[in-house]
Design a protein around this motif. Structure first.
Motif, PDB file in Angstrom:
ATOM      1  N   LEU A  86      36.525  44.321  41.367  1.00  8.08           N
ATOM      2  CA  LEU A  86      37.591  43.467  40.852  1.00  8.08           C
ATOM      3  C   LEU A  86      38.935  44.034  41.274  1.00  8.08           C
ATOM      4  CD1 LEU A  86      36.343  42.861  37.194  1.00  8.08           C
ATOM      5  CD2 LEU A  86      36.214  41.248  39.097  1.00  8.08           C
ATOM      6  N   THR A  87      39.868  43.163  41.616  1.00 11.64           N
ATOM      7  CA  THR A  87      41.174  43.651  42.052  1.00 11.64           C
ATOM      8  C   THR A  87      41.951  44.290  40.902  1.00 11.64           C
ATOM      9  OG1 THR A  87      42.182  41.479  41.655  1.00 11.64           O
ATOM     10  CG2 THR A  87      41.312  41.926  43.871  1.00 11.64           C
ATOM     11  N   SER A  88      41.612  43.952  39.666  1.00 10.55           N
ATOM     12  CA  SER A  88      42.298  44.540  38.512  1.00 10.55           C
ATOM     13  C   SER A  88      41.708  45.879  38.114  1.00 10.55           C
ATOM     14  CB  SER A  88      42.230  43.578  37.317  1.00 10.55           C
ATOM     15  OG  SER A  88      40.887  43.255  37.011  1.00 10.55           O
ATOM     16  N   GLU A 779      53.046  46.970  34.905  1.00 13.03           N
ATOM     17  CA  GLU A 779      53.380  45.547  34.924  1.00 13.03           C
ATOM     18  C   GLU A 779      52.941  44.975  36.263  1.00 13.03           C
ATOM     19  OE1 GLU A 779      57.418  42.749  34.646  1.00 13.03           O
ATOM     20  OE2 GLU A 779      57.455  44.852  33.997  1.00 13.03           O
ATOM     21  N   GLY A 780      52.548  43.730  36.250  1.00  9.61           N
ATOM     22  CA  GLY A 780      52.147  43.119  37.504  1.00  9.61           C
ATOM     23  C   GLY A 780      51.679  41.688  37.330  1.00  9.61           C
ATOM     24  N   PHE A 781      51.000  41.196  38.362  1.00  6.89           N
ATOM     25  CA  PHE A 781      50.568  39.805  38.399  1.00  6.89           C
ATOM     26  C   PHE A 781      49.136  39.724  38.923  1.00  6.89           C
ATOM     27  CE2 PHE A 781      55.128  39.852  38.882  1.00  6.89           C
ATOM     28  CZ  PHE A 781      55.571  38.811  38.074  1.00  6.89           C
ATOM     29  N   ASP A 800      37.038  31.967  47.339  1.00  8.96           N
ATOM     30  CA  ASP A 800      37.456  32.665  46.124  1.00  8.96           C
ATOM     31  C   ASP A 800      38.421  33.778  46.530  1.00  8.96           C
ATOM     32  OD1 ASP A 800      37.806  33.878  43.714  1.00  8.96           O
ATOM     33  OD2 ASP A 800      35.688  34.213  43.291  1.00  8.96           O
ATOM     34  N   TRP A 801      39.697  33.605  46.194  1.00  9.72           N
ATOM     35  CA  TRP A 801      40.722  34.578  46.578  1.00  9.72           C
ATOM     36  C   TRP A 801      41.347  35.140  45.306  1.00  9.72           C
ATOM     37  CZ3 TRP A 801      46.295  33.182  48.300  1.00  9.72           C
ATOM     38  CH2 TRP A 801      46.964  34.348  48.693  1.00  9.72           C
ATOM     39  N   GLN A 802      41.174  36.441  45.079  1.00 11.29           N
ATOM     40  CA  GLN A 802      41.683  37.101  43.888  1.00 11.29           C
ATOM     41  C   GLN A 802      42.593  38.249  44.302  1.00 11.29           C
ATOM     42  OE1 GLN A 802      40.943  35.923  40.787  1.00 11.29           O
ATOM     43  NE2 GLN A 802      39.638  34.334  41.703  1.00 11.29           N
ATOM     44  N   SER A 803      43.771  38.335  43.682  1.00 11.98           N
ATOM     45  CA  SER A 803      44.730  39.380  44.031  1.00 11.98           C
ATOM     46  C   SER A 803      45.377  39.938  42.770  1.00 11.98           C
ATOM     47  CB  SER A 803      45.841  38.834  44.948  1.00 11.98           C
ATOM     48  OG  SER A 803      45.300  38.315  46.144  1.00 11.98           O
ATOM     49  N   THR A 804      45.688  41.229  42.816  1.00 14.08           N
ATOM     50  CA  THR A 804      46.448  41.887  41.755  1.00 14.08           C
ATOM     51  C   THR A 804      47.614  42.625  42.386  1.00 14.08           C
ATOM     52  OG1 THR A 804      44.543  42.153  40.281  1.00 14.08           O
ATOM     53  CG2 THR A 804      46.410  43.629  39.937  1.00 14.08           C
ATOM     54  N   TYR A 805      48.815  42.290  41.937  1.00 13.48           N
ATOM     55  CA  TYR A 805      50.035  42.930  42.435  1.00 13.48           C
ATOM     56  C   TYR A 805      50.605  43.787  41.307  1.00 13.48           C
ATOM     57  CZ  TYR A 805      54.738  43.554  44.331  1.00 13.48           C
ATOM     58  OH  TYR A 805      55.907  44.095  44.791  1.00 13.48           O
ATOM     59  N   ARG A 833      49.894  48.929  45.370  1.00 12.27           N
ATOM     60  CA  ARG A 833      50.857  47.851  45.143  1.00 12.27           C
ATOM     61  C   ARG A 833      50.136  46.503  45.132  1.00 12.27           C
ATOM     62  NH1 ARG A 833      55.837  47.878  43.226  1.00 12.27           N
ATOM     63  NH2 ARG A 833      56.468  49.537  44.666  1.00 12.27           N
ATOM     64  N   LEU A 834      49.186  46.339  46.055  1.00 12.84           N
ATOM     65  CA  LEU A 834      48.455  45.077  46.138  1.00 12.84           C
ATOM     66  C   LEU A 834      46.987  45.341  46.453  1.00 12.84           C
ATOM     67  CD1 LEU A 834      48.387  41.948  46.266  1.00 12.84           C
ATOM     68  CD2 LEU A 834      48.937  42.143  48.696  1.00 12.84           C
ATOM     69  N   ARG A 835      46.126  44.756  45.644  1.00  7.28           N
ATOM     70  CA  ARG A 835      44.702  44.677  45.959  1.00  7.28           C
ATOM     71  C   ARG A 835      44.336  43.207  46.036  1.00  7.28           C
ATOM     72  NH1 ARG A 835      40.160  48.010  42.892  1.00  7.28           N
ATOM     73  NH2 ARG A 835      38.987  46.702  44.336  1.00  7.28           N
TER      74      ARG A 835
END
Length: 952
Positions: A86-88, A779-781, A800-805, A833-835
């Motif tokens: 998981l990106t998170s 903090e992030g998105f 399925d595109w999942q990202s965590t910034y 910074r980004l996954r």
């Protein structure tokens, strides 16, 4: 959130009262139930994050659901590996490449949401807690993959609903129930390097009827270890392939003695010439760096693990509105670790080669020596057995025209561990083996003197100056000498979790916009734990790390309430507006009580758009190990800021001068040899310990998100969530680097109290314990895009595109003025910074292909000596902070599967199909989650596998 130091009024008496309240109307209604009441009512779902059954919480909170089909499309063999994708998910806790890790947690699989720590993510199985170690770690490897129906991940704080540990989120593993039929599966995989074999075999069978069912899953899994000498980034030592020999240990398997020995920084160490006579002083030469030890030649890069698991679920509808459910789990885990032979230094233990030893090249003088015990690598074999029972009754009853759901249950979880270690030397035996000895009439070396001999059965003399691979008397290769010097060490541990719960949920009344939902419940839980190190470790009479017993327990009583309040429905700009409010009161036997709340809202201005948000208070209670853990010792790797070799050296400042550090001092490492690479491992054991006065950690979490399903693009769902967490009173173990920075760089004299330096300036002792000192914020998105395209003649595609910034990840520190500041760490290894993960599925008839790309943004680290430094003039918080940056990394996974006509599935796949290599990282190992210069969360190389599943 608030907590008080005294016990509150809520006691254990709440539990039987709550059970009685819940059961009385339930069984009364059960007696009067009519056939018209359908048993399907019992299937009203409880979604992770809410106790109100039937509430539509799946979209009201940021929840990720991984179903069985998603799991089967991936080439992983454990729940934790699936979640780690998981990106998170943060960096792996106790990564398998942390070969030097020790204690009861090693070998487990843990999940860390938002990089807040594995102990701040709560793990549930079918809504009930998974048992934890004394350190609070919840091992996901206990759960057989074959038993899983789906996994729900709540990426939001939920202490108001579930209590302690639910700070970063909640993982709820939901198992199969009422499964009909049988299924056998086999998985075989191997690294493209020809090692690291993984095998997994499982069998699931079940029988279901109108009123109940039984499901049984049995699984066996084995993962072979990988040796550090077999990988490009570790075979040449932790300096990496570009610096072979750099950073190797002067405590070598060749053996050496010093002459002269003082001062330590300029001592000359002598080692035996090839073919030389070890008793002849003239047959020795000064040791060179080429003769140092590369400990990685004997180290495991990854830990070997073997697991056997049995999971069973049984459920039965006693009446139309009363059901019984029980889960039983047995898991046996074996873990095998190996690290290099111990770097024995006689000065550290006061055990020189005796002046009257038959092997002393300088007779009449006690001779200081150092010798790595290469012939006997240190190994640890750990066994962990888990027994778990979770059972209870649930049902519903009608009150007026409202349906109420209830459940009562109990959880019993028991973990028993045994660790057997070999390769550390008994100091009792070494003092004898290094003492007086002579050559007897038979020409055999014997302990004692000719006038007062010691029988060979009671003592064997040791020649530490005889190099590895050279035959001779006193050789460490002698099996009898090994038996005398190297005992087996046994540590034992036991943890128990006992919990009793009662919950009631339903509708209080009907408002204009819908039913006012409520859930209330009580819980009584007790945690007990004990970990007993071997007597040698407790006495300090071995070369192993010292440790004392961890033992303690605590109990708690809790009560909670949750409300779902519909405010508006089916009006312009408010197809739905609902508030969710929850609160939990917890009374602990050790620190007192605490109250935590949560508030959430759901607003649907139009049918295809949903706006959601939450504010949650959270807490993590100190664990048994935090409170009652024994004293431990370790050889830490660190950078002394008072040494001239440090990039940001403060050698010569007032704090260093006041500590007696000479101007021009170079940090001394193992063997008291000046360090040439950093961080550098101490020659002396440092001490760490627990703190019974700890208070709970506290947190505040906020989320706001959107979910959009546009009407004009069927199959498209887009979600975006902003999150922010603030943690205070964090229970942290002071790192050596943090203490030294606070003391010498920031000038905080209070932080210098536990530091002891020898006359030559090196740190000979340091204590670092636990305290509520930490604070951090992140903090992030999260962005999610799912799109299932219409089915076409050449197949159907799904994306399925999942990202965590991560925009902020700050930890509390101090500036040069002694003021507390937040220090940014976004970009450090593991805190990306980004996954981003992009998955593409294609299916045509019985064939399917899944392709996943895993993207990790670039990393940064502090510069170290003799390494590339991309930003040598970088400043942070007004202070010099030279850093090195590396580029981004993308790994690609592929799986091809075929649904055979004989009801079987055949899948072939590769993780990291292009064999991508991540960059070398040279900063402190605590930041790279590995004991090697490579981030522990990256693939080492390509991994190939085959899966076969047969259904009956």
């Amino acid at each position: 959130m608030n907590h008080r130091s005294l016990r509150g009024a809520w006691r254990v008496g709440l539990l039987p009262a709550g059970i009685a309240i819940a059961l009385t109307p339930a069984f009364a209604v059960a007696q009067d139930a009519t056939p018209a009441q359908s048993t399907t009512t019992l299937d009203r779902l409880e979604v992770t994050g809410s106790r109100i059954r039937g509430a539509d919480m799946e979209t009201q909170q940021p929840i990720v659901t991984i179903d069985r089909q998603d799991i089967e499309r991936q080439g992983f063999t454990s729940v934790a590996d699936v979640l780690q994708n998981l990106t998170s998910a943060g960096s792996p806790a106790i990564a398998r490449s942390e070969a030097l890790a020790s204690g009861e947690n090693v070998g487990g699989y843990y999940v860390d949401i938002r990089n807040l720590g594995a102990t701040r993510t709560l793990v549930l199985v079918n809504g009930k807690r998974l048992g934890a170690t004394t350190g609070g770690y919840q091992d996901l490897s206990q759960i057989p993959m074959s038993a899983i129906d789906r996994i729900e991940v709540l990426k939001d704080g939920a202490s108001a609903i579930y209590g302690s540990d639910a700070i970063a989120g909640v993982v709820n593993v939901i198992t199969r129930k009422r499964y009909e039929g049988a299924e056998a599966a086999a998985y075989v995989g191997q690294s493209s390097e020809g090692d690291g074999d993984v095998k997994q075999y499982s069998f699931t069978m079940g029988s279901a009827g109108d009123r109940g069912g039984v499901t049984l899953s049995v699984e066996y899994s084995k993962e072979d270890p990988v040796s550090a000498k077999d990988r490009w980034f570790s075979k040449d030592g932790n300096a990496g392939p570009d610096y072979p020999g750099s950073g190797w240990s002067p405590v070598s398997q060749r053996g050496s003695f010093c002459d002269p020995c003082t001062p330590a920084a300029s001592a000359v160490w002598w080692t035996l010439n090839a073919g030389g006579n070890p008793a002849n002083r003239a047959d020795y030469h000064p040791m060179t760096a080429a003769e140092y030890a590369n400990s990685n030649e004997q180290m495991f890069l990854s830990t070997g693990i073997e697991r056997r698991s049995v999971f069973a679920n049984a459920n039965y509808d006693i009446a139309d509105n009363v059901s019984f459910n029980a889960d039983v789990l047995y898991n046996h885990r074996s873990t095998h670790q190996q690290i290099a032979g111990y770097p024995y230094q006689s000065a550290a233990f006061g055990t020189p080669l005796d002046a009257d030893s038959a092997f002393n090249p300088m007779p009449g003088n006690d001779t200081a020596f150092r010798r790595r015990l290469w012939e006997v690598p240190r190994t640890t074999h750990s066994e962990l057995e888990t027994y778990r029972f979770a059972g209870g009754f649930n049902g519903f009853f009608e009150l007026g025209d409202k349906v109420w759901d209830w459940d009562v249950g109990a959880l019993l979880n028991r973990n028993q561990s045994t660790k057997r270690g070999h390769g550390d030397m008994s100091l009792i035996a070494s003092r004898q083996a290094l003492g007086p000895s002579f050559i007897n009439a038979d020409g055999v070396a014997q302990c004692g003197t000719a006038a007062d001999p010691i029988a060979l059965s009671a003592c064997r003399p040791w020649n530490p100056l005889l190099p590895f691979g050279v035959a001779g008397q006193g050789s460490l290769a002698d099996p009898e000498l090994q038996k005398f010097l190297f005992p087996w060490f046994t540590d034992t541990g036991l943890t128990r979790t006992t919990s009793y719960t009662a919950n009631l949920s339903g509708s209080l009344l009907e408002l204009q916009a819908g039913d006012l939902g409520i859930a209330v419940g009580v819980e009584h839980r007790k945690e007990q734990g004990r970990f007993v190190p071997d007597a040698f470790a407790q006495s300090g009479e071995s070369t192993g790390l010292g440790a004392t017993t961890t033992e303690g327990s605590y109990s708690l009583d809790e009560i909670y309430m949750e409300l779902s309040i519909p405010v508006l429905a089916d009006v312009p700009f408010a197809r739905e507006l609902t508030f969710n409010v929850a609160g939990r009161y917890s009374d602990y036997s050790n620190f007192g009580d605490t109250t935590n709340g949560k508030f959430g809202f759901t607003w649907r201005p139009v049918d295809e758009l949903l706006v959601r948000g939450t504010y949650a208070e959270g807490f993590r209670a100190p664990t048994i190990d935090n409170l009652y853990g024994g004293i431990g010792t370790s050889f830490e790797s660190y950078t002394d800021p008072c040494g001239t070799g440090a990039v940001n050296s403060v050698n010569g400042n007032a704090a260093c001068n006041g500590a007696g550090v000479p101007v021009g001092y170079v940090q001394l490492g193992q063997g008291l040899v000046p360090c040439t690479t950093y961080p550098c491992q101490t020659p002396d054991q440092f001490i760490s310990g627990s703190n019974p006065e700890l208070l709970p950690e506290t947190s505040k979490g906020k989320t706001v998100g959107l979910v959009w399903s546009p009407r004009w693009v069927e199959g498209l769902d887009i979600s975006m969530d902003w999150y922010r967490y603030e943690l205070k009173n964090m229970i942290i173990s002071d790192s050596v680097d943090r203490i030294l920075r606070d003391c010498y760089v920031l000038g905080n004299a209070a932080r210098c109290e536990g530091i002891v330096r020898a006359d030559d300036g090196h740190i000979s002792s340091l204590f670092y314990g636990l305290a509520n000192l930490g604070a951090m914020e992140t903090e992030g998105f999260d962005l999610g895009v799912k799109y299932r395209l219409p089915e076409l003649s050449f197949g159907q595609f799904a994306i399925d595109w999942q990202s965590t910034y991560t925009s902020v990840y700050d930890e509390e520190g101090e500036n040069s003025a002694g003021e507390k500041i937040m220090i940014g760490t976004v970009g450090n290894p593991g805190i990306f910074r980004l996954r981003s993960n992009l998955g593409v599925d294609w299916q045509l008839g019985e064939f399917a292909v899944n392709w996943t790309s895993r993207y990790y943004s670039g990393m940064k680290e502090s510069c170290v000596t003799a390494r590339p430094c991309t930003e040598p003039d970088h400043y942070a918080n007004g202070e010099p902070d030279a850093i090195r940056r590396t580029g981004s990394n993308t790994f690609h996974d592929v799986q091809v599967s075929y649904q055979a006509p004989w009801n079987a599935t055949i899948a072939v796949g590769a993780n990291n199909v292009f064999d991508h290599k991540g960059p070398l990282m040279f900063s402190n190992s605590s930041y790279r989650h590995s004991d090697y210069p490579y981030y522990g969360g990256f693939d080492y190389d390509r991994f190939l596998y085959v899966k076969y599943t047969q259904r009956f």
